[in-house]
Enzyme design. Structure first.
Site, short mmCIF file in Angstrom:
data_model
loop_
_atom_site.label_atom_id
_atom_site.label_comp_id
_atom_site.label_asym_id
_atom_site.label_seq_id
_atom_site.Cartn_x
_atom_site.Cartn_y
_atom_site.Cartn_z
N ARG A 239 -23.17 10.58 18.73
CA ARG A 239 -22.06 11.50 18.56
C ARG A 239 -20.69 10.83 18.80
NH1 ARG A 239 -24.85 12.70 14.60
NH2 ARG A 239 -25.34 14.92 13.94
N GLU A 268 -14.95 13.31 13.42
CA GLU A 268 -14.71 13.03 12.80
C GLU A 268 -14.05 13.97 11.37
OE1 GLU A 268 -18.87 10.91 13.31
OE2 GLU A 268 -19.19 11.84 10.75
N HIS A 286 -20.56 7.30 9.30
CA HIS A 286 -21.55 7.45 9.83
C HIS A 286 -22.69 6.74 9.18
CE1 HIS A 286 -22.72 11.27 12.12
NE2 HIS A 286 -23.91 10.94 11.71
C1 DGY Z 1 -27.87 12.56 12.37
O1 DGY Z 1 -28.83 13.36 11.68
O2 DGY Z 1 -27.66 14.14 13.37
C2 DGY Z 1 -26.77 12.00 11.60
O3 DGY Z 1 -25.85 11.83 12.43
C3 DGY Z 1 -26.75 12.09 10.46
O4 DGY Z 1 -27.63 11.42 9.94
#
Ligand code: DGY
Length: 321
Positions: A239, A268, A286
């Site tokens: 993240r 983001e 992402h």
């Molecule tokens: C998640 O699942 O947390 C990813 O960042 C997106 O698929």
């Protein structure tokens, strides 16, 4: 008896929608733009379940609009977009989609390791630019990963899958995790545990696989970059806010570290303008779980979680943290 009402706040694959339709009456926002709050709240008013995306903020405002909701099924493994305590206080079950996206995300992390160490983004931009170029002994030299050390921050399922892949590329793998994994797993993965400071100081590539929480906010900050070697590379598929993006820009500009590969951003979808100007950073939008198979599986798991809770059964993958 009336069928439960299920609200899906964004576009998800048909594989998931079909399962949801077996479980109740489905209303789904059918646009790639985020659902406007007023539309969402109107739909949530009599909803029994919500299927959400990582772009939704599930907080008190969301829950106030959904007084009869019993389950929020996030179509993501990360659930930092959900106020889990607020859901728990209201007796709302929260679920996520672990497992089904492990391989896709680990693959992408390795892709970023290779892109950043071998300067593949730069190379692609050069060819596309139309500028003249010619093979040369010293042209666009990157660094090998074979025989070099990968430091994994986070050793959950995705960290473990990255470790397996990295070993196949001849990397030595060390890791840091909130709690050390058991010795048998360490042995089978061929990894060793290090305190974070030591991992940062001794790794050629540092790859982040921890959840985003108040404890991991800006875990990788200016001090962390100072600890890293000046030829080290940072990869983030976890993240964005785990990394202090402004400090990363400075570190890349000053040569405190050599390069970075990012799939996620602090604010983001905004990307720090400083990153956009740098050649030594690979920027992806992402894409960690973005394969057809994985997104189908994520939607199906979310739908099965909804169906279980609405039928009075235990969900398959509840968020307990
Ligand atoms: C998640 O699942 O947390 C990813 O960042 C997106 O698929």
């Amino acid at each position: 008896m009336s069928r439960p009402r299920i609200v899906v706040t964004g576009r998800i694959p048909d594989a998931g929608l079909e399962l949801l339709r077996d479980a109740g009456d489905v209303w789904a926002w059918d646009d790639d733009e985020p659902i406007p709050a007023a539309v969402r709240d109107e739909q949530l008013a009599d909803a029994d379940a919500a299927v959400t995306l990582l772009t939704d903020r599930v907080d008190d405002a969301f829950l106030d609009a959904a007084p009869s909701i019993r389950v929020v099924a996030n179509v993501a493994v990360g659930y930092n977009n959900i106020d889990v305590d607020a859901c728990r206080r209201r007796g709302v079950t929260v679920t996520n989609t672990p497992g089904v996206l492990t391989a896709a995300t680990a693959d992408l992390a390795i892709a970023l390791v290779l892109m950043a160490t071998r300067r593949l983004g730069e190379g692609e931009r050069l060819v596309r630019s139309g500028e003249p170029w010619q093979w040369g002994m010293f042209m666009m030299l990157g660094r090998s990963i074979n025989g070099r050390r990968l430091g994994l921050v986070g050793m959950g399922a995705i960290g473990q899958a990255v470790a397996r892949r990295a070993s196949a590329f001849g990397m030595e793998v060390v890791y840091h995790n909130r709690s050390r994994v058991d010795a048998a797993l360490e042995r089978s993965l061929g990894v060793s545990y290090l305190p974070l400071e030591e991992l940062l100081a001794s790794s050629d590539v540092v790859s982040l696989h921890c959840p985003y929480t108040s404890e991991t906010h800006h875990l990788i900050d200016a001090t962390a970059f100072e600890r890293m070697a000046d030829d080290a590379v940072l990869v983030n598929t976890a993240r964005g806010p785990v990394v202090d993006e402004a400090a990363l820009v400075t570190a890349l500009q000053n040569g405190t570290i050599a390069a970075a590969g990012l799939d996620v951003y602090e604010d983001e979808p905004a990307v720090h303008p400083g990153l956009l100007e740098l050649d030594n950073v690979v920027l992806l939008p992402h894409l960690g779980s973005a394969t057809v198979e994985t997104r189908d599986a994520m939607a199906e798991l979310a739908a099965r979680n909804v169906a279980a809770v609405l039928a009075g059964r235990a969900p398959i993958s509840p968020v307990t943290g």
